[in-house]
Design a protein around this motif. Sequence first.
Motif, PDB file in Angstrom:
ATOM      1  N   UNK A   8      63.010  13.977  35.400  1.00  0.00           N
ATOM      2  CA  UNK A   8      62.153  14.425  34.390  1.00  0.00           C
ATOM      3  C   UNK A   8      61.110  14.347  33.474  1.00  0.00           C
ATOM      4  N   UNK A   9      61.216  15.858  34.166  1.00  0.00           N
ATOM      5  CA  UNK A   9      60.372  16.544  33.428  1.00  0.00           C
ATOM      6  C   UNK A   9      60.785  17.863  33.986  1.00  0.00           C
ATOM      7  N   UNK A  10      62.153  18.130  33.766  1.00  0.00           N
ATOM      8  CA  UNK A  10      62.751  19.381  34.236  1.00  0.00           C
ATOM      9  C   UNK A  10      62.305  20.977  33.660  1.00  0.00           C
ATOM     10  N   UNK A  11      61.533  21.104  32.463  1.00  0.00           N
ATOM     11  CA  UNK A  11      61.080  22.247  32.393  1.00  0.00           C
ATOM     12  C   UNK A  11      59.491  22.641  33.378  1.00  0.00           C
ATOM     13  N   UNK A  12      59.247  21.667  33.667  1.00  0.00           N
ATOM     14  CA  UNK A  12      58.354  21.786  34.715  1.00  0.00           C
ATOM     15  C   UNK A  12      57.965  22.877  36.065  1.00  0.00           C
ATOM     16  N   UNK A  13      57.402  23.990  35.916  1.00  0.00           N
ATOM     17  CA  UNK A  13      57.084  24.414  36.770  1.00  0.00           C
ATOM     18  C   UNK A  13      56.431  24.321  37.866  1.00  0.00           C
ATOM     19  N   UNK A  14      57.154  23.532  39.589  1.00  0.00           N
ATOM     20  CA  UNK A  14      56.848  22.862  40.158  1.00  0.00           C
ATOM     21  C   UNK A  14      57.307  23.578  41.821  1.00  0.00           C
ATOM     22  N   UNK A  15      56.807  23.534  42.423  1.00  0.00           N
ATOM     23  CA  UNK A  15      57.063  23.912  43.872  1.00  0.00           C
ATOM     24  C   UNK A  15      56.233  23.339  45.011  1.00  0.00           C
ATOM     25  N   UNK A  16      57.172  23.272  46.191  1.00  0.00           N
ATOM     26  CA  UNK A  16      56.844  22.924  47.348  1.00  0.00           C
ATOM     27  C   UNK A  16      55.832  23.931  48.474  1.00  0.00           C
ATOM     28  N   UNK A  17      55.539  23.509  48.653  1.00  0.00           N
ATOM     29  CA  UNK A  17      54.950  25.220  49.646  1.00  0.00           C
ATOM     30  C   UNK A  17      53.890  24.076  50.984  1.00  0.00           C
ATOM     31  N   UNK A  18      54.423  24.773  52.161  1.00  0.00           N
ATOM     32  CA  UNK A  18      53.475  24.639  53.597  1.00  0.00           C
ATOM     33  C   UNK A  18      52.287  25.858  53.483  1.00  0.00           C
ATOM     34  N   UNK A  19      50.906  25.706  53.501  1.00  0.00           N
ATOM     35  CA  UNK A  19      50.053  26.215  53.411  1.00  0.00           C
ATOM     36  C   UNK A  19      49.372  26.715  54.168  1.00  0.00           C
ATOM     37  N   UNK A  20      49.946  27.005  55.259  1.00  0.00           N
ATOM     38  CA  UNK A  20      49.974  28.126  56.983  1.00  0.00           C
ATOM     39  C   UNK A  20      51.222  29.225  55.873  1.00  0.00           C
ATOM     40  N   UNK A  21      51.165  28.982  54.870  1.00  0.00           N
ATOM     41  CA  UNK A  21      51.760  30.576  54.591  1.00  0.00           C
ATOM     42  C   UNK A  21      50.904  31.327  53.428  1.00  0.00           C
ATOM     43  N   UNK A  22      50.273  32.587  54.155  1.00  0.00           N
ATOM     44  CA  UNK A  22      49.272  33.503  53.891  1.00  0.00           C
ATOM     45  C   UNK A  22      49.134  33.497  51.960  1.00  0.00           C
TER      46      UNK A  22
END
Length: 84
Positions: free
Chosen positions: A56-70
Amino acid sequence: MNWETLRSHYPDQWVLFEAIEAHSDNGRRVVDRIALINQFDEGKDALNEYKLIHKTEPKRELYVAHTSKIELEIIERKWLGVRV
């Protein structure tokens, strides 16, 4: 907030976030300021919510990540060819 702060508040979690301030540097995306959208125990749940918002909002800069990554390591991809 920044990635370090988000990691400390949500340890060992999958997070869906939006880049509020970001820039490119040598083919990598550097996220300076983050807005947390949601946190998850399972990565698939984070990706499902990402897909719903992105649709619905393709221009948003979204990310998925795991917080174990430093550190966040986001590699920019260049699209070649024609999108239909």
